[in-house]
Structures are given as C-alpha cells and as structure tokens.
Design an enzyme around this catalytic site. Structure first.
Site, short mmCIF file in Angstrom:
data_model
loop_
_atom_site.label_atom_id
_atom_site.label_comp_id
_atom_site.label_asym_id
_atom_site.label_seq_id
_atom_site.Cartn_x
_atom_site.Cartn_y
_atom_site.Cartn_z
N ASN A 349 0.83 -1.20 0.00
CA ASN A 349 0.00 0.00 0.00
C ASN A 349 0.87 1.26 0.00
OD1 ASN A 349 -2.35 1.43 -0.11
ND2 ASN A 349 -3.16 0.74 1.86
N HIS A 380 -8.82 3.79 8.18
CA HIS A 380 -9.40 2.52 7.72
C HIS A 380 -10.82 2.33 8.22
CE1 HIS A 380 -5.28 1.28 6.58
NE2 HIS A 380 -5.92 0.49 5.76
#
Length: 492
Positions: A349, A380
C-alpha cells in the site's frame, strides 16, 4: 465490539442491479461484479482517453471535464445514491480550499475530511450494518479523503510556508496556486482513481492532463535530447499487459485460496483447542497469505488503468527502459521476499504510506510512529480489529528496529552468515506480519482475543521483552528523509 452483519446482508449492493444475472451466473456477489465491471470499463476508457483525447488533440479543459464525467458515472453505477457522500465531501472541502487562509487550510481540510469519513464509517457499520465483504462507498471516500488532505497540505506548503522550511520532496510537490473548481473535481473524481485509487499528487495529475507528465519525468532524470519537443513519448502497453497478467493470476489465486483457507478457520474449534502450537502458526501464515491476492488484484488493476491512460510514467531505469511505477501501490516480489518488517511495509500500500508521510509522519512534533499508526487505523475505519492490528504494529516495529540495529552487522562478515540471516529474518518477518494483520481481517474483539490466546500472545511478549532489555541504539536521520513506511502497518 462492532456487531457483525447478518450473512444475508454481507454482500448487498447499493449500486446498479443490471449485472445481477451475471452475478448469479458466476456465483459472485453483485457488489464485486459491479466493481470489476467498472474497472474494466475504466480500462477501456483509459485507452480511448490516451488515444483520442491526447493532449495534442484535446484541451486540458476537455480532458478534465471528460475524466470527471466518466468518474461520476462509474461511482454512481457502483454505489447508487450513496455516491452523494463523495460529492458532498469534495464540494465541502473545495469551499474550505477557497475560503480558508493558507495558514490554516491544511488543518481545516484535514478535520473536515477525516471527520466526515469517520462519521460515514460509523454509520455504515453500526447503523446500516454493512459487512466488511461489501464493496461500498467507504472505499472511494477513503481515497478522496487522502487526496483532499494531500492537496491541502501541498497548497499550504506552496503558499503558506517559506521555501527554506520545506524538505526537498515538499518543495517539489508544493502547489503555488489554489486549483480551479474544474481542476479540483477532476483530481478527486476522475474515472481512473475514483473507484480504487490510488492517491496521487496534484502536480503530477495536472501535468498528465496538460501533456507535460512524461516530459517532466524525463527531464527530472536528466534525459538529454535535442530539446523539449524532441523528448520521446514511451508507450505504456508493455507495462499494462504485464500488470493485467498479474491481475489475472491474482484473481485466480484469490478465487482458489480464499475458499480453501477462509479466515474463519482461525476461530475454528479445532484450530483454537486441538491443534498444536506450531500447527497454529503454520495455519495462521497460510490463511493470511490466502487473503492477500484480492489486494494484489485490485491495486494492480487500478495501476494498469492509470498506465493505459498514459499516467504513471516515472522516468527510466538504469538499463534505459521506461518505468511505469509512479502510482504502483505494491511490489509483490519485495513483499513476498521481505526480510524485515520495514521492507515489507515499504512495499505494501505504497501510496497510502506516502500519504501518511505527507500529512502526519513528517509534520507532527511528537511520537510520529504512534500517531501515524493511529491515523492509519482511523482512516481505515472503526472496527476494533483495525486498532488491534495497528497498535500491535507499534511494538513489533520498535522491536524489529532494535534487533536489526543490535545484531545485523554481526552477520555481514561472510556470505554464508548473510544468507542464514536472510532466511531466518524472512521467516520471522512473514510470521510477524501474519500475526499482526490477523485482527485486520477478523474485525471484532472476540475472535481476535481468541486467536491471540490460542498462540499465547507470544509475539506481543517477545516484542515487549526486546524493547525492555535490548540496548537502544538511536537511529536519527533527518526528519525529511524518514520514511513513514517504516511505521505504517498493512492496509486494506
């Protein structure tokens, strides 16, 4: 503890239902079919965009407009009226962009974007009961939040700070003028990144739209030719084909492995109560390996979409070959062969790591490692498992750094020692990542505690002992050269 949604709701979609017959035929949830269909449509549109709306044939305004219209269509197709959340957030933050002072623009934009994202995270889980398996509007909202805050900080750097106070990277990416409404909408809602990202820098995006992207990257690496107009325009086709092959392989692996090694196995009665300790560690590793191909699929396909449009060129390598990895979100080979926690996280990521560096790690005066982990968790969502993962990542990161600083140099004197060190650290790294990331896919408190109890919290204990008893050898590079990836945990 976050309530888990009923199985009947876990895969529902808020978007178009026109592909429902295909979903039934394939046995794949409709929300996932819509996601893949949109990305494949985006891939086709990207080729058309590069060929027929080339900067030599269409003005920047036309390219901005068409990229935005296509992006809006795709996001409405996927998420229906929930796409309104993206439009509301983007327009709210554009209002902040044009009205706030440059000294506060980054703060206001950050709190508005992160606040809105957090409210949406809470509502989708606790009010609307959307499951983690649902491809819903929160994914694009997370990407838009990254872009909003990235641009706000870069505008602040360009208009509100002195050049001597900026790092080299901040100076390179600083935005010297506030964007127009069309530029702002295009940057946040363009069809290439609105569904699956990744986040990119505003200056790079505008250079791509205006046709300066490839030339700019060639000049950055001191490409010597007869002049600006004679600089070559490398074709992205090789990179696109290679990434589509990786995408196909990742999809096949995901469809195969996720059914053979489901995450629910980690809370199975046999695993928790009957398997021996080594078997539990082995199955933990295998199950977490099986969870990765879906990320490989989504991120590599998104990268291919950008490249097909002509965006993502990153200069030339040492052999003179074109690099199309400016927007790559992962390096699969380096992930699977990583011999340190830091190396693993630096290649997972990647664009989210860059965002964390831009808005947190390089900016905060205290505890950058801890605050970066917490921001990553908040971004998140609000599932407790996310916080178990990121808070576990803090001691693992500190312990790994301590071991490396104290012992690595002892193994560099001979090739045999170095190979042995690499083999051992590879195994430890892969197991540590599996242990740390397991709560991320389990989500709730009860299964997370059950898993960690079944393996006796062994990694937590080992890391705490290392931190307490190993001598600290400070490693203090310049703030601008510190990488947030060394403190960033595995993301979705």
């Amino acid at each position: 503890m976050a309530a888990r949604p009923p199985a009947s709701l876990s895969y529902r979609t808020t978007g178009s239902t026109c592909l429902h017959p295909l979903s039934q035929l394939l046995g794949i949830p409709l929300d996932q079919v819509n996601f893949v269909a949109c990305q494949l449509f985006a891939l086709s549109a990207a080729f058309w965009f590069r060929i027929y709306l080339h900067p030599g044939k269409a003005s920047p305004e036309v390219r901005h407009t068409l990229a935005t219209i296509l992006g809006i269509y795709f996001v409405v197709f996927c998420f229906g009226w929930y796409a309104v959340h993206l439009f509301v957030l983007v327009l709210m933050c554009y209002g902040v962009m044009v009205t706030a002072s440059v000294s506060n623009i980054h703060r206001y934009s950050f709190f508005v974007a992160m606040g809105y994202l957090t409210i949406c995270h809470i509502s989708r889980i606790y009010i609307f009961h959307y499951g983690i398996l649902t491809t819903d509007f929160s994914g694009p909202l997370m990407i838009v939040t990254q872009k909003i805050t990235t641009l706000a900080f870069q505008v602040h750097d360009g208009l509100g700070r002195k050049a001597e106070d900026l790092s080299a990277e901040q100076h390179r990416l600083a935005v010297k003028a506030k964007p127009s409404l069309l530029e702002y909408l295009s940057y946040h809602l363009n069809f290439m990144s609105v569904i699956a990202g990744p986040c990119n820098n505003f200056k790079d995006y505008v250079a791509f739209i205006e046709g300066r992207h490839i030339h700019m990257k060639l000049l950055e690496v001191n490409w010597t030719q007869r002049g600006f107009q004679s600089l070559p325009e490398p074709s992205p086709m090789g990179a696109v084909i290679q990434k589509l092959c990786v995408t196909l392989m990742s999809l096949l692996l995901f469809l195969t492995l996720s059914k053979s090694f489901p995450v629910t196995f980690l809370i199975d009665d046999w695993f928790v109560h009957k398997a021996n300790f080594l078997s539990r560690l082995w199955y933990l590793y295998v199950v977490m390996q099986a969870a990765k191909p879906k990320y490989y699929f989504a991120w590599t396909l998104a990268d291919a979409v950008h490249n097909a449009a002509g965006f993502g060129f990153n200069g030339m390598d040492t052999d003179g070959k074109s690099r199309w990895d400016l927007l790559s979100n992962l390096n699969i080979w380096k992930i699977e062969t990583a011999t340190s926690f830091k190396m693993y996280l630096e290649n997972w990521n990647i664009q989210t790591s860059t965002w964390l560096k831009c808005v947190c790690y390089e900016r905060v005066p205290w505890y950058p490692t801890v605050l970066t982990f917490l921001l990553s968790a908040l971004w998140h969502g609000v599932y407790p498992g996310y916080y178990f993962t990121f808070l576990t990542g803090v001691p693992v990161t500190l312990a790994a750094r301590a071991v490396r600083n104290n012992y690595r140099h002892h193994f560099l004197s001979s090739k045999a020692r170095k190979i042995a060190y690499d083999v051992v650290t590879w195994a430890v790294t892969q197991l540590a990542v599996s242990y740390t990331a397991a709560p991320f896919v389990m989500l709730a408190v009860e299964p997370t505690i059950s898993l960690y109890k079944s393996v006796f919290f062994f990694l937590h204990i080992i890391c705490l002992l290392i931190i307490l008893f190993l001598p600290i050898k400070p490693h203090q590079p310049q703030r601008q050269s510190r990488s947030p990836n060394s403190v960033k945990k595995k993301a979705d």
